[in-house]
Structure formats: structure tokens, C-alpha cells
Design a protein around this motif. Structure first.
Motif, PDB file in Angstrom:
ATOM      1  N   MET A   1      97.611  -2.390   5.128  1.00 21.68           N
ATOM      2  CA  MET A   1      97.298  -1.044   5.553  1.00 21.68           C
ATOM      3  C   MET A   1      97.552  -0.930   7.059  1.00 21.68           C
ATOM      4  O   MET A   1      97.095  -1.752   7.833  1.00 21.68           O
ATOM      5  N   LEU A   2      98.290   0.097   7.450  1.00 23.34           N
ATOM      6  CA  LEU A   2      98.582   0.335   8.855  1.00 23.34           C
ATOM      7  C   LEU A   2      97.419   1.066   9.515  1.00 23.34           C
ATOM      8  O   LEU A   2      96.893   2.032   8.972  1.00 23.34           O
ATOM      9  N   LYS A   3      97.068   0.596  10.678  1.00 27.49           N
ATOM     10  CA  LYS A   3      96.024   1.272  11.445  1.00 27.49           C
ATOM     11  C   LYS A   3      96.680   2.030  12.584  1.00 27.49           C
ATOM     12  O   LYS A   3      97.509   1.483  13.300  1.00 27.49           O
ATOM     13  N   HIS A   4      96.318   3.294  12.724  1.00 35.01           N
ATOM     14  CA  HIS A   4      96.829   4.080  13.848  1.00 35.01           C
ATOM     15  C   HIS A   4      95.872   3.939  15.009  1.00 35.01           C
ATOM     16  O   HIS A   4      94.666   4.028  14.842  1.00 35.01           O
ATOM     17  N   THR A   5      96.423   3.721  16.169  1.00 36.24           N
ATOM     18  CA  THR A   5      95.576   3.673  17.359  1.00 36.24           C
ATOM     19  C   THR A   5      95.849   4.928  18.180  1.00 36.24           C
ATOM     20  O   THR A   5      96.999   5.272  18.462  1.00 36.24           O
ATOM     21  N   PHE A   6      94.787   5.591  18.517  1.00 33.77           N
ATOM     22  CA  PHE A   6      94.880   6.798  19.326  1.00 33.77           C
ATOM     23  C   PHE A   6      94.254   6.501  20.685  1.00 33.77           C
ATOM     24  O   PHE A   6      93.297   5.745  20.772  1.00 33.77           O
ATOM     25  N   PRO A   7      94.795   7.096  21.731  1.00 33.68           N
ATOM     26  CA  PRO A   7      94.182   6.862  23.033  1.00 33.68           C
ATOM     27  C   PRO A   7      92.744   7.384  23.024  1.00 33.68           C
ATOM     28  O   PRO A   7      92.465   8.435  22.463  1.00 33.68           O
ATOM     29  N   LEU A   8      91.868   6.617  23.601  1.00 32.65           N
ATOM     30  CA  LEU A   8      90.471   7.007  23.669  1.00 32.65           C
ATOM     31  C   LEU A   8      90.313   8.118  24.697  1.00 32.65           C
ATOM     32  O   LEU A   8      90.672   7.953  25.856  1.00 32.65           O
ATOM     33  N   MET A   9      89.799   9.249  24.269  1.00 29.45           N
ATOM     34  CA  MET A   9      89.614  10.377  25.176  1.00 29.45           C
ATOM     35  C   MET A   9      88.279  10.213  25.900  1.00 29.45           C
ATOM     36  O   MET A   9      87.286   9.805  25.308  1.00 29.45           O
ATOM     37  N   LYS A  10      88.286  10.530  27.172  1.00 29.15           N
ATOM     38  CA  LYS A  10      87.083  10.483  27.992  1.00 29.15           C
ATOM     39  C   LYS A  10      86.698  11.914  28.330  1.00 29.15           C
ATOM     40  O   LYS A  10      87.535  12.805  28.337  1.00 29.15           O
ATOM     41  N   LYS A  11      85.435  12.116  28.622  1.00 26.94           N
ATOM     42  CA  LYS A  11      84.965  13.445  29.008  1.00 26.94           C
ATOM     43  C   LYS A  11      84.711  13.453  30.510  1.00 26.94           C
ATOM     44  O   LYS A  11      84.137  12.522  31.053  1.00 26.94           O
ATOM     45  N   PHE A  12      85.171  14.511  31.163  1.00 23.62           N
ATOM     46  CA  PHE A  12      85.013  14.675  32.599  1.00 23.62           C
ATOM     47  C   PHE A  12      84.337  15.998  32.894  1.00 23.62           C
ATOM     48  O   PHE A  12      84.474  16.973  32.140  1.00 23.62           O
ATOM     49  N   LEU A  13      83.631  16.032  34.011  1.00 22.45           N
ATOM     50  CA  LEU A  13      83.027  17.260  34.509  1.00 22.45           C
ATOM     51  C   LEU A  13      83.740  17.625  35.802  1.00 22.45           C
ATOM     52  O   LEU A  13      83.847  16.783  36.706  1.00 22.45           O
ATOM     53  N   ALA A  14      84.233  18.840  35.866  1.00 23.18           N
ATOM     54  CA  ALA A  14      84.893  19.330  37.081  1.00 23.18           C
ATOM     55  C   ALA A  14      84.000  20.377  37.728  1.00 23.18           C
ATOM     56  O   ALA A  14      83.504  21.278  37.052  1.00 23.18           O
ATOM     57  N   GLU A  15      83.787  20.237  39.020  1.00 19.92           N
ATOM     58  CA  GLU A  15      83.060  21.210  39.832  1.00 19.92           C
ATOM     59  C   GLU A  15      84.082  21.802  40.794  1.00 19.92           C
ATOM     60  O   GLU A  15      84.606  21.105  41.656  1.00 19.92           O
ATOM     61  N   ILE A  16      84.368  23.093  40.616  1.00 16.64           N
ATOM     62  CA  ILE A  16      85.449  23.755  41.342  1.00 16.64           C
ATOM     63  C   ILE A  16      84.866  24.803  42.282  1.00 16.64           C
ATOM     64  O   ILE A  16      84.004  25.594  41.881  1.00 16.64           O
ATOM     65  N   ASP A  17      85.329  24.822  43.519  1.00 16.64           N
ATOM     66  CA  ASP A  17      84.962  25.859  44.478  1.00 16.64           C
ATOM     67  C   ASP A  17      86.208  26.656  44.824  1.00 16.64           C
ATOM     68  O   ASP A  17      87.233  26.087  45.206  1.00 16.64           O
ATOM     69  N   VAL A  18      86.099  27.983  44.669  1.00 17.44           N
ATOM     70  CA  VAL A  18      87.189  28.890  45.011  1.00 17.44           C
ATOM     71  C   VAL A  18      86.679  29.790  46.136  1.00 17.44           C
ATOM     72  O   VAL A  18      85.636  30.427  46.003  1.00 17.44           O
ATOM     73  N   MET A  19      87.400  29.792  47.253  1.00 16.01           N
ATOM     74  CA  MET A  19      86.979  30.555  48.426  1.00 16.01           C
ATOM     75  C   MET A  19      88.117  31.430  48.941  1.00 16.01           C
ATOM     76  O   MET A  19      89.289  31.078  48.791  1.00 16.01           O
ATOM     77  N   PRO A  20      87.759  32.569  49.551  1.00 19.53           N
ATOM     78  CA  PRO A  20      88.816  33.366  50.184  1.00 19.53           C
ATOM     79  C   PRO A  20      89.444  32.566  51.329  1.00 19.53           C
ATOM     80  O   PRO A  20      88.742  31.824  52.021  1.00 19.53           O
ATOM     81  N   LYS A  21      90.744  32.704  51.493  1.00 15.22           N
ATOM     82  CA  LYS A  21      91.417  32.029  52.602  1.00 15.22           C
ATOM     83  C   LYS A  21      90.851  32.550  53.917  1.00 15.22           C
ATOM     84  O   LYS A  21      90.392  33.688  54.004  1.00 15.22           O
TER      85      LYS A  21
END
Length: 93
Positions: A1-21
Motif C-alpha cells: 500500500m502506498l502512503k501519501h505524504t503531505f507537507p505538514l501545515m502550520k498555523k500562524f497569527l499575523a498582526e498587521i498595522d496599516v497607517m496613513p503615509k
């Protein structure tokens, strides 16, 4: 039986700041600056008001997650003509 390997996905948290120039007039920030004087806080000046965005992303690496967040900022979350953005990315369990 063939086993498929999938890349392990990681979870990330992004904190984004958007400011007027810096060169763009910030009417909301100017109004808040003016109100500081009325509150007896005239020491507070040059208020700039932007937005903070928090999002979770799944990716196989920090680099891939960073590229996706950068793409989201450029294409949707920030108006690059009038705004700049920065973000922090951290892996979460």
C-alpha cells in the motif's frame, strides 16, 4: 500500500498595522489631536490613526505564511497609494 505524504501545515497569527503615509493628511488624527487640548492633554500631538488587523493563516513555513500575508496586504488590506503597512507573524499551536 502506498502512503501519501503531505507537507505538514502550520498555523500562524499575523498582526498587521496599516497607517496613513506620513505625507498624507489624516483628518481623523488631526481631530483627535485637537480634542487632546480640550482634555487638558496638550502634550499629546501629531496623532495618526490607522487600523489593526489580526488574522490566522495556515502554511507549510514561516516564509510561505509571510508571503501570503504580504500579498493580502498589497492586494486588499492596504491602499498602497495612501497607506503603508507592517506585520508581525508568529507560529501558534
Amino acid at each position: 500500500m502506498l502512503k501519501h505524504t503531505f507537507p505538514l501545515m502550520k498555523k500562524f497569527l499575523a498582526e498587521i498595522d496599516v497607517m496613513p503615509k506620513k505625507e498624507i493628511l489624516d483628518p481623523q488624527g488631526k481631530a483627535v489631536t485637537g480634542s487632546m487640548k480640550n482634555l487638558g492633554l496638550s502634550e499629546i500631538q501629531n496623532v495618526r490613526i490607522g487600523k489593526h488587523i489580526s488574522l490566522e493563516i495556515e502554511a507549510d513555513s514561516t516564509e510561505a505564511a509571510s508571503a501570503k500575508v504580504d500579498q493580502a496586504c498589497k492586494n486588499l488590506l492596504a491602499n498602497l497609494i495612501m497607506e503603508s503597512y507592517s506585520f508581525k507573524l508568529e507560529e501558534v499551536a
